[in-house]
Design a protein around this motif. Structure first.
Motif, PDB file in Angstrom:
ATOM      1  N   PRO A 172       0.825  -1.219   0.000  1.00 36.49           N
ATOM      2  CA  PRO A 172       0.000   0.000   0.000  1.00 36.49           C
ATOM      3  C   PRO A 172       0.855   1.263   0.000  1.00 36.49           C
ATOM      4  O   PRO A 172       2.047   1.238   0.328  1.00 36.49           O
ATOM      5  N   ASP A 173       0.214   2.364  -0.350  1.00 32.99           N
ATOM      6  CA  ASP A 173       0.933   3.632  -0.403  1.00 32.99           C
ATOM      7  C   ASP A 173       1.436   4.058   0.969  1.00 32.99           C
ATOM      8  O   ASP A 173       2.455   4.747   1.071  1.00 32.99           O
ATOM      9  N   ARG A 174       0.724   3.701   2.037  1.00 31.82           N
ATOM     10  CA  ARG A 174       1.194   4.079   3.379  1.00 31.82           C
ATOM     11  C   ARG A 174       2.538   3.437   3.698  1.00 31.82           C
ATOM     12  O   ARG A 174       3.348   4.007   4.447  1.00 31.82           O
ATOM     13  N   PHE A 175       2.806   2.261   3.135  1.00 34.85           N
ATOM     14  CA  PHE A 175       4.102   1.629   3.336  1.00 34.85           C
ATOM     15  C   PHE A 175       5.198   2.455   2.685  1.00 34.85           C
ATOM     16  O   PHE A 175       6.261   2.690   3.290  1.00 34.85           O
ATOM     17  N   TYR A 176       4.970   2.914   1.458  1.00 35.97           N
ATOM     18  CA  TYR A 176       5.993   3.696   0.751  1.00 35.97           C
ATOM     19  C   TYR A 176       6.166   5.067   1.399  1.00 35.97           C
ATOM     20  O   TYR A 176       7.286   5.584   1.472  1.00 35.97           O
TER      21      TYR A 176
END
Length: 377
Positions: free
Chosen positions: A316-320
């Motif tokens: 997910p984008d929150r990981f990046y």
């Protein structure tokens, strides 16, 4: 009797919410940026690695001659700009242009145009000598085609950096559109672009799931995979033994090879069913280890790199964002530590009384007179 209309209203509401999500918000923008950078870097390294052998693989002097390529094109419908001329100068020019396109694509410069150019480069090189390279370029070709529909230049790119620097002039109100004929077209363009991006990312994820699922189910049908001896035969193939000593060492542990074979099949079959659970992250780590093993043991770096980059679409984008925030904090700490570290020319030990060229403690003007006198005695 009211169940029917209620279900219809619920279905309409769900469909409306899905359409709204599909056309109003870009999903996985950071993942798309990672895919752009990853595949651009993979093919750039691939072209640079094969630069000394470019003529033997794709050039006019290749064993797979341009005439054979045209015969294959007549059957498959493929096209390659490398076969438009048999001149070596033309081929070298196309090769240099392909390297530049890969570099600009991974950097995210004019990403919309560069994504189309990158897909054309990959398709042309793939079609020119389809039997001369490994299977990694098949996945790179599919992903290059899918990325043309995504907004992969919205994050971590030169386009994004240029957009951030485009600051509105101070003291001026925003320009009103009025009766500008382009305003309705711009308003209609945004939902289409958003929908294309979201559909493109969905197709990329579906392609990876289909690849893993079909590979796992195909292995299940094989007797060697059922008996646990498949990897034994794999590590004894001369074509896939870049490190013969390492392959021979693994072959001495048949139980380990059997466990790794069963685990490979289990991971590939289970991955499509674990997408909406936290087990997905465990499987992604195991897939990363599997592909690194394939790259080292079987000598297939392009295929392994292409699969590792494809797996990044499921994060997910929150990981990046968290990874980028952590990287910035680490860099800031390193800069702070470097700025506070004393120079090697600065003495780490305080100067001692009596050293040549230094005043004695008793002569320190900051001390009282009595203390100075006692120090002199």
């Amino acid at each position: 009797m009211s169940t029917g209309p209620g279900l219809v209203r619920a279905a309409r509401a769900s469909l409306g919410g899905l359409i709204t999500l599909l056309t109003t918000r870009h999903v996985s923008l950071y993942a798309a940026a990672v895919l752009r950078f990853g595949y651009g870097l993979c093919y750039l390294v691939f072209l640079l690695r094969e630069f000394p052998h470019r003529d033997e693989i794709w050039g006019p002097d290749s064993p797979w001659t341009p005439a054979l390529a045209h015969q294959l094109f007549a059957q498959t419908g493929w096209f390659s700009f490398l076969t438009l001329s048999n001149s070596l100068i033309y081929f070298d020019f196309c090769y240099a242009a392909a390297i530049i396109v890969c570099a600009l694509f991974l950097l995210g410069w004019r990403t919309r145009a560069m994504s189309v150019a990158f897909a054309l480069v990959v398709a042309s090189f793939h079609a020119r000598a389809i039997f001369m390279t490994d299977g990694g370029d098949n996945l790179v070709l599919l992903m290059a085609l899918y990325l043309t529909a995504t907004a992969c230049g919205r994050r971590w790119s030169l386009d994004a950096r240029r957009e951030d620097r485009r600051v509105r002039p101070r003291g001026r109100a925003p320009r009103q559109a009025g009766n500008d004929v382009w305003t309705p077209l711009s308003l209609a363009r945004q939902p289409v672009v958003t929908a294309l991006h979201n559909c493109g990312m969905f197709v990329i994820c579906a392609q990876v799931c289909l690849l893993y699922g079909s590979a796992g189910l195909y292995k299940v049908q094989g007797s060697s995979w059922q008996s646990g001896t498949a990897l034994h035969y794999v590590v004894n193939l001369d074509l896939f033994r870049p490190w013969p000593a390492l392959s021979a060492l693994l072959d001495h542990y048949p139980l380990l090879l059997a466990v790794l074979g069963y685990l490979t099949v289990l991971i590939q079959v289970a991955f499509p069913f674990a997408l909406f659970s936290r087990l997905k992250y465990v499987l992604l780590v195991m897939l990363l280890a599997m592909h690194l093993g394939i790259a080292v043991l079987l000598g297939l770096p392009l295929f392994s790199a292409a699969m590792i980059v494809a797996d990044a679409a499921f994060l997910p984008d929150r990981f990046y964002r968290a990874a980028a925030h952590t990287a910035r904090r680490v860099l800031d700490r390193l800069r702070t530590h470097a700025s506070t570290t004393p120079s090697p020319h600065v003495a780490m030990v305080p100067s001692q009384p009596g050293e040549p060229g230094l005043p004695r403690s008793g002569d320190d003007p900051a001390l009282p007179a009595g203390v100075r006198a006692r120090g002199q005695k």
